[in-house]
Design a protein around this motif. Structure first.
Motif, short mmCIF file in Angstrom:
data_model
loop_
_atom_site.label_atom_id
_atom_site.label_comp_id
_atom_site.label_asym_id
_atom_site.label_seq_id
_atom_site.Cartn_x
_atom_site.Cartn_y
_atom_site.Cartn_z
N ASN A 275 -16.31 -13.28 37.96
CA ASN A 275 -16.58 -11.84 37.86
C ASN A 275 -15.29 -11.03 38.02
OD1 ASN A 275 -17.58 -9.34 40.02
ND2 ASN A 275 -18.16 -9.31 37.88
N ASN A 279 -13.34 -9.18 35.07
CA ASN A 279 -13.09 -7.73 35.10
C ASN A 279 -11.61 -7.44 34.87
OD1 ASN A 279 -15.67 -6.92 35.56
ND2 ASN A 279 -15.45 -6.62 37.77
N TYR A 283 -10.29 -5.05 31.96
CA TYR A 283 -9.67 -3.74 32.20
C TYR A 283 -8.13 -3.78 32.10
CZ TYR A 283 -14.41 -2.58 33.50
OH TYR A 283 -15.78 -2.40 33.46
N ASP A 307 -4.15 -7.16 38.74
CA ASP A 307 -3.91 -6.98 37.31
C ASP A 307 -3.00 -5.78 37.08
OD1 ASP A 307 -5.51 -4.49 36.84
OD2 ASP A 307 -7.16 -5.77 37.48
N LEU A 320 -17.10 0.93 44.37
CA LEU A 320 -17.10 -0.12 43.34
C LEU A 320 -18.14 -1.20 43.57
CD1 LEU A 320 -13.28 -0.64 42.84
CD2 LEU A 320 -14.86 0.58 41.35
N TYR A 325 -22.48 1.19 39.76
CA TYR A 325 -21.37 2.15 39.80
C TYR A 325 -20.30 1.73 38.81
CZ TYR A 325 -18.06 5.53 41.53
OH TYR A 325 -17.20 6.59 41.61
N VAL A 327 -16.60 3.20 36.98
CA VAL A 327 -15.60 4.28 37.05
C VAL A 327 -15.70 5.13 35.77
CG1 VAL A 327 -13.14 4.77 37.16
CG2 VAL A 327 -14.11 2.92 38.54
N GLY A 337 -20.67 -4.11 30.29
CA GLY A 337 -20.77 -4.26 31.74
C GLY A 337 -22.02 -3.60 32.27
N SER A 338 -22.75 -4.32 33.15
CA SER A 338 -23.98 -3.73 33.68
C SER A 338 -23.71 -3.03 35.00
CB SER A 338 -25.04 -4.80 33.84
OG SER A 338 -24.52 -5.85 34.61
N GLY A 339 -22.51 -3.19 35.54
CA GLY A 339 -22.17 -2.48 36.78
C GLY A 339 -22.76 -3.12 38.02
N GLY A 341 -21.91 -6.64 38.69
CA GLY A 341 -21.12 -7.85 38.96
C GLY A 341 -20.47 -7.84 40.33
N LEU A 342 -19.83 -6.72 40.68
CA LEU A 342 -19.14 -6.65 41.98
C LEU A 342 -20.14 -6.61 43.14
CD1 LEU A 342 -16.14 -4.25 41.22
CD2 LEU A 342 -16.07 -6.71 41.68
N SER A 367 -4.87 -2.89 39.51
CA SER A 367 -5.67 -2.97 40.74
C SER A 367 -5.68 -4.39 41.28
CB SER A 367 -7.10 -2.49 40.49
OG SER A 367 -7.49 -2.72 39.18
P1 ADP Z 1 -19.15 -4.12 35.19
O1 ADP Z 1 -20.16 -5.08 34.70
O2 ADP Z 1 -19.34 -2.72 34.71
O3 ADP Z 1 -17.73 -4.61 35.06
P2 ADP Z 1 -18.73 -4.53 37.99
O4 ADP Z 1 -19.64 -4.38 39.15
O5 ADP Z 1 -18.11 -5.86 37.78
O6 ADP Z 1 -19.51 -4.04 36.72
O7 ADP Z 1 -17.58 -3.46 38.14
C1 ADP Z 1 -17.91 -2.13 38.48
C2 ADP Z 1 -16.88 -1.14 37.98
O8 ADP Z 1 -15.65 -1.34 38.67
C3 ADP Z 1 -16.52 -1.32 36.52
O9 ADP Z 1 -17.43 -0.64 35.70
C4 ADP Z 1 -15.14 -0.71 36.45
O10 ADP Z 1 -15.24 0.69 36.32
C5 ADP Z 1 -14.55 -1.00 37.83
N1 ADP Z 1 -13.64 -2.18 37.80
C6 ADP Z 1 -13.93 -3.43 38.16
N2 ADP Z 1 -12.85 -4.22 38.04
C7 ADP Z 1 -11.83 -3.43 37.63
C8 ADP Z 1 -10.46 -3.67 37.32
N3 ADP Z 1 -9.91 -4.87 37.45
N4 ADP Z 1 -9.72 -2.61 36.92
C9 ADP Z 1 -10.27 -1.39 36.79
N5 ADP Z 1 -11.56 -1.10 37.05
C10 ADP Z 1 -12.34 -2.11 37.48
#
Ligand code: ADP
Length: 380
Positions: A275, A279, A283, A307, A320, A325, A327, A337-339, A341-342, A367
């Motif tokens: 995940n 990401n 990104y 990254d 995040l 959620y 960005v 992205g379903s938002g 994963g994190l 980040s």
């Molecule tokens: P998604 O499936 O949208 O990637 P995540 O839960 O994995 O969902 O991530 C949530 C949000 O965090 C992403 O939509 C993105 O806006 C931000 N994000 C995650 N990883 C990064 C990254 N490496 N650089 C910039 N933004 C990130």
């Protein structure tokens, strides 16, 4: 009448006092009846001896009946005073006991009706831990109400979020189908591909939601085994290496020698790596780089995935790991992205007794996502 007493705690307390007073008075009266004549006779005979038997029989009887009625009068007065004291004390005690119980009964009824913000007053010093059982009960009641309120808010929020997430691909599919039916859209490959893509996104979303509900409910078992840090990282490179090459993003690994093995669920931690690294790839624009770094910090291992991508401004960082959620909503959604994963990753890391967090110098400056795993397995 009896059922009225049964339904009121205050009356029960008063009646219990009354029973104690009645029994006490009866026992005292009976004891006095038995003890008075012999005590009186003993006293009179010693007085008679002193006075040379000058008192007549009539006078004796008279004195006895006077003495007896004086004792019984005193006893009646004492019983009356005890009765009044019982009434006052039971009123006071029932206020102290019954009022908070009633408040909790009313509050629980209101909660049952859906007013989850209902709380009861807690008397006593909470900080000094000087609460009696009733105040402790009120405190637990309030905690229970707060948890219920939180669960209810989460439930509502989840339904709102899921509806919102499902609506976008569904609207797109419906729009395309309507276009096809009305002959506004051409029935060609591109249109069908578009519909297929949206349906695929829907499928991903449903799968992610299923996984999310499982980890949020804690409905999963960790199958721990001893795993080397290198093999965890290698598995990630095996899965994502081609995609990094295809996008022209370099992937570097920095793991110090002699790192200890971990006792973790390899698949679950692999999921976290995938995940975060996925990401990072998503990104980071072509020409950028992603670095996986591991280091020992006390009794934990910290994994960082940095990254050189789009970065995250500071106001977004704390959110995040909240489900759905994103960005940049339109950009993340368009990329599939379903938002969640994190959020899933954070639950998985927590289940291992670790933590996960993100840092970024700001928008456009890359980040770093870091997660810790304890060396010895412990319950979170
Ligand atoms: P998604 O499936 O949208 O990637 P995540 O839960 O994995 O969902 O991530 C949530 C949000 O965090 C992403 O939509 C993105 O806006 C931000 N994000 C995650 N990883 C990064 C990254 N490496 N650089 C910039 N933004 C990130």
């Amino acid at each position: 009448m009896l059922s009225y007493f049964r339904r009121h705690l205050g009356w029960k307390i008063f009646l219990s006092y009354l029973i104690v007073i009645i029994v006490g008075t009866a026992v005292l009266a009976a004891a006095a009846e038995i003890a008075i004549p012999s005590a009186f006779n003993r006293h009179m005979s010693s007085m008679g001896m002193m006075m040379g038997n000058s008192m007549g029989m009539d006078m004796n009887t008279d004195l006895f009946s006077n003495f007896r009625s004086a004792v019984l009068e005193a006893l009646s007065l004492a019983a009356l005073a005890a009765f009044l004291a019982a009434a006052v004390v039971s009123l006071f005690v029932s206020r102290q006991v019954v009022a908070p119980v009633r408040a909790m009964r009313d509050a629980s009824q209101r909660i049952a009706e859906g007013h989850y913000d209902e709380r009861v007053a807690v008397t006593g010093n909470i900080e000094a831990n000087e609460l009696d059982e009733l105040s402790q009960l009120a405190l637990s009641f309030n905690q229970m109400a707060a948890n219920l309120e939180k669960t209810e808010t989460m439930r509502r929020q989840l339904i709102g979020d899921v509806t919102h997430e499902l609506r976008t691909p569904l609207t797109a599919i419906k729009g395309s189908m309507e276009g096809l039916i009305d002959d506004v859209l051409p029935a060609e490959d591109e249109t069908f591909q578009q519909i297929y893509k949206e349906a695929d996104r829907l499928q991903h979303l449903v799968d992610d939601l299923q996984e999310l509900s499982r980890v949020e409910a804690g409905a999963f078992e960790l199958t721990r085994s001893t795993v080397s840090i290198a093999s965890l990282v290698e598995a990630t490179i095996d899965r994502l290496g081609h995609q990094f090459e295809a996008k022209d993003v370099s992937l570097q690994v920095d793991i110090p020698e002699n790192m200890p093995d971990l006792f973790v669920d390899e698949d679950r931690i692999g999921q976290v790596f995938l995940n975060i690294a996925g990401n990072a790839l998503q990104y980071t624009p072509a020409g950028g780089s992603v670095k996986i770094h591991a280091k020992l910090e006390g009794d934990e291992v910290h994994f960082s995935i940095s990254d050189t991508g789009i970065g995250i401004s500071v106001e977004h960082l704390p959110h995040l790991f909240t489900r759905f959620y994103r960005v940049d909503k339109s950009r993340a959604r368009a990329s599939g992205g379903s938002g969640v994963g994190l959020t899933i990753s954070s639950h998985l890391v927590n289940a291992h007794g670790g933590h996960i967090w993100a840092t970024s110098p700001g928008s456009g400056k890359g980040s770093t996502f870091t997660f810790s795993l304890p060396l010895s397995p412990k319950n979170p």
